[in-house]
Every structure is written in structure tokens, then in C-alpha cells.
Design a protein around this motif. Structure first.
Motif, PDB file in Angstrom:
ATOM      1  N   LEU A 144       0.825  -1.199   0.000  1.00 13.17           N
ATOM      2  CA  LEU A 144       0.000   0.000   0.000  1.00 13.17           C
ATOM      3  C   LEU A 144       0.863   1.254   0.000  1.00 13.17           C
ATOM      4  N   LEU A 145       0.458   2.222  -0.790  1.00 13.50           N
ATOM      5  CA  LEU A 145       1.153   3.508  -0.845  1.00 13.50           C
ATOM      6  C   LEU A 145       0.389   4.580  -0.078  1.00 13.50           C
ATOM      7  N   THR A 146      -0.891   4.338   0.166  1.00 14.50           N
ATOM      8  CA  THR A 146      -1.731   5.256   0.934  1.00 14.50           C
ATOM      9  C   THR A 146      -2.494   4.449   1.977  1.00 14.50           C
ATOM     10  N   SER A 147      -3.075   5.132   2.936  1.00 18.32           N
ATOM     11  CA  SER A 147      -3.895   4.421   3.914  1.00 18.32           C
ATOM     12  C   SER A 147      -5.273   4.172   3.308  1.00 18.32           C
ATOM     13  N   VAL A 148      -5.817   3.009   3.607  1.00 18.34           N
ATOM     14  CA  VAL A 148      -7.121   2.606   3.087  1.00 18.34           C
ATOM     15  C   VAL A 148      -7.861   1.912   4.215  1.00 18.34           C
ATOM     16  N   SER A 149      -9.151   2.227   4.374  1.00 19.49           N
ATOM     17  CA  SER A 149      -9.944   1.520   5.375  1.00 19.49           C
ATOM     18  C   SER A 149     -11.353   1.319   4.844  1.00 19.49           C
ATOM     19  N   GLY A 150     -11.993   0.338   5.396  1.00 16.37           N
ATOM     20  CA  GLY A 150     -13.355   0.022   5.009  1.00 16.37           C
ATOM     21  C   GLY A 150     -13.983  -0.831   6.084  1.00 16.37           C
ATOM     22  N   ARG A 151     -15.066  -1.478   5.751  1.00 15.10           N
ATOM     23  CA  ARG A 151     -15.745  -2.336   6.721  1.00 15.10           C
ATOM     24  C   ARG A 151     -14.875  -3.535   7.065  1.00 15.10           C
ATOM     25  N   GLY A 152     -14.396  -3.576   8.283  1.00 17.43           N
ATOM     26  CA  GLY A 152     -13.646  -4.729   8.756  1.00 17.43           C
ATOM     27  C   GLY A 152     -12.169  -4.752   8.402  1.00 17.43           C
ATOM     28  N   PHE A 153     -11.631  -3.690   7.813  1.00 16.39           N
ATOM     29  CA  PHE A 153     -10.200  -3.672   7.522  1.00 16.39           C
ATOM     30  C   PHE A 153      -9.670  -2.245   7.550  1.00 16.39           C
ATOM     31  N   ALA A 154      -8.386  -2.130   7.814  1.00 15.40           N
ATOM     32  CA  ALA A 154      -7.666  -0.852   7.770  1.00 15.40           C
ATOM     33  C   ALA A 154      -6.227  -1.163   7.402  1.00 15.40           C
ATOM     34  N   TRP A 155      -5.746  -0.560   6.332  1.00 11.69           N
ATOM     35  CA  TRP A 155      -4.382  -0.780   5.870  1.00 11.69           C
ATOM     36  C   TRP A 155      -3.618   0.532   5.938  1.00 11.69           C
ATOM     37  N   ALA A 156      -2.373   0.460   6.368  1.00 13.03           N
ATOM     38  CA  ALA A 156      -1.516   1.634   6.488  1.00 13.03           C
ATOM     39  C   ALA A 156      -0.516   1.659   5.338  1.00 13.03           C
ATOM     40  N   PRO A 157       0.015   2.845   5.007  1.00 14.58           N
ATOM     41  CA  PRO A 157       1.045   2.905   3.954  1.00 14.58           C
ATOM     42  C   PRO A 157       2.224   2.008   4.314  1.00 14.58           C
ATOM     43  N   GLY A 158       2.715   1.261   3.322  1.00 14.09           N
ATOM     44  CA  GLY A 158       3.830   0.350   3.531  1.00 14.09           C
ATOM     45  C   GLY A 158       3.413  -1.060   3.899  1.00 14.09           C
ATOM     46  N   ARG A 174      -2.489   4.023  -5.334  1.00 16.99           N
ATOM     47  CA  ARG A 174      -2.954   3.414  -4.083  1.00 16.99           C
ATOM     48  C   ARG A 174      -2.037   2.310  -3.598  1.00 16.99           C
ATOM     49  N   ALA A 175      -1.474   1.534  -4.540  1.00 18.56           N
ATOM     50  CA  ALA A 175      -0.633   0.391  -4.176  1.00 18.56           C
ATOM     51  C   ALA A 175       0.262   0.034  -5.352  1.00 18.56           C
TER      52      ALA A 175
END
Length: 73
Positions: free
Chosen positions: A6-20, A38-39
Motif C-alpha cells: 500500500l502507498l496510501t492508507s485505506v480503510s473500510g468495513r472490517g479492515f484498515a491498511w496503512a502505507p507500507g 494506491r498500491a
């Protein structure tokens, strides 16, 4: 499965991803995310699978018996 970073932070229902963060996704979904904004695809690394983890021997330390000092008189 394809691996993306991931290059940016992304979140949604039931998940959250951080850059890197590195995430495994199905091929078509990973291709949609890996647009360079985004990735990006992670090349040269194989995704971790349960089968691969089971193939590796588990390493544990062996306990050594405590040595007793003996006194001679």
C-alpha cells in the motif's frame, strides 16, 4: 493470490491498511489496487500460505539440564 504494498492508507468495513503494509489479494482485485497511486505489486516475494508454513520445520530450543556443581572434600 498477488501481493501488493500500500502507498496510501485505506480503510473500510472490517479492515484498515496503512502505507507500507503488504497485503495478499486475489489477482484481479490486486491488479485493480496496484495502480501506482494506491498500491504497487511486490515483486520477488512469495505470499505466505498455510501450506508453505507447514512445510517448514518448527524450531524450538532444547532445554539443557542444569549442571550441578559437586564439591569434593
Amino acid at each position: 493470490m498477488a501481493r501488493i504494498r500500500l502507498l496510501t492508507s485505506v480503510s473500510g468495513r472490517g479492515f484498515a491498511w496503512a502505507p507500507g503494509e503488504v497485503v495478499d489479494l486475489p489477482g484481479a482485485e490486486a491488479a485493480a489496487w496496484a495502480d501506482g497511486v494506491r498500491a504497487e505489486f511486490v515483486r520477488g516475494e512469495q505470499p505466505e500460505t498455510p501450506e508453505a508454513a507447514a512445510a517448514r520445520p518448527e524450531r524450538t530450543r532444547k532445554r539443557t539440564a542444569a549442571r550441578r556443581e559437586t564439591r569434593t572434600t
